[in-house]
Motif scaffolding. Sequence first.
Motif, PDB file in Angstrom:
ATOM      1  N   TYR A   1      57.205  37.382 -61.119  1.00  0.00           N
ATOM      2  CA  TYR A   1      56.415  36.514 -60.682  1.00  0.00           C
ATOM      3  C   TYR A   1      57.181  35.779 -59.598  1.00  0.00           C
ATOM      4  O   TYR A   1      58.527  35.867 -59.280  1.00  0.00           O
ATOM      5  N   PRO A   2      56.638  35.183 -58.560  1.00  0.00           N
ATOM      6  CA  PRO A   2      56.972  34.347 -57.466  1.00  0.00           C
ATOM      7  C   PRO A   2      57.947  33.197 -57.969  1.00  0.00           C
ATOM      8  O   PRO A   2      57.752  32.707 -59.060  1.00  0.00           O
ATOM      9  N   PRO A   3      58.706  32.556 -57.273  1.00  0.00           N
ATOM     10  CA  PRO A   3      59.628  31.656 -57.460  1.00  0.00           C
ATOM     11  C   PRO A   3      59.005  30.184 -57.904  1.00  0.00           C
ATOM     12  O   PRO A   3      59.252  29.554 -58.871  1.00  0.00           O
ATOM     13  N   GLU A   4      57.605  29.943 -57.191  1.00  0.00           N
ATOM     14  CA  GLU A   4      56.983  28.720 -57.718  1.00  0.00           C
ATOM     15  C   GLU A   4      56.297  28.942 -59.133  1.00  0.00           C
ATOM     16  O   GLU A   4      55.623  27.950 -59.547  1.00  0.00           O
ATOM     17  N   ALA A   5      56.357  29.997 -59.828  1.00  0.00           N
ATOM     18  CA  ALA A   5      55.560  30.426 -60.881  1.00  0.00           C
ATOM     19  C   ALA A   5      56.222  29.510 -62.110  1.00  0.00           C
ATOM     20  O   ALA A   5      55.482  29.027 -62.898  1.00  0.00           O
TER      21      ALA A   5
END
Length: 241
Positions: A203-207
């Motif tokens: 998942y991306p960091p902002e997830a």
Amino acid sequence: MSLLRPFYEKYFRVEVKGIENIPADGGALIVANHSGTLPLDGLMMQVAVHDNHPHGRHLRLLAADLVFMLPVINELARKAGHTLACAEDAEALLERGELVGVMPEGFKGIGKPFGERYKLQRFGRGGFVSTALRTGSPIVPCSIVGAEEIYPMIGNAKTLARVLGIPYFPLTPTFPWLGPLGVVPLPTKWTIQFGEPIPTDGYPPEAAEDPMLMFNLTDQVREQIQHTLYKLLVQRRSVFF
């Protein structure tokens, strides 16, 4: 460990399944159901990981504030490697590559009446999922059968609990009627099963800030634990054997 091991091996006769689902190295978050009136399940899970994992890994449990406010218990908890149940501590441990254990039901789980045994309570706000996402750590669901019956809670003296400043005051078939003898847990047979890890590193960091994703992952973990609990209960021959 040496104090807990006799209870683990001889008294509760813990059977462990799925230990291979715990990574050989690196951080991982083990999420388990919570029950039993007193939190012995977390301690047995700690022994289960250390004594059965081929690399003898240590499990660091996240404990409630109350644990660190009690004399003697506070010191024992810290010596056993436990720490405060907060996102900062959990994140720091995971980033150091440690195994972290959390029981999101909290006091709602261990303080539920016997009639609701093995029915998972609400998993808080899913903070453990956010921590796993921020560190890219896998989540390992864990189901524990046997702890629900060690102190069958048939009542709760709520007024007395408020006076004492504790979440609940349990009434069981033996406590407080038998005095100190009522504190002895029933010798139930336990099974601890570690499920397949749920990866979070894709998942991306902002997830970690996505409430819908956190809700879905929390629900996935909860459903996996509940499903395994039902399966283990069907397979169980007896509470005590």
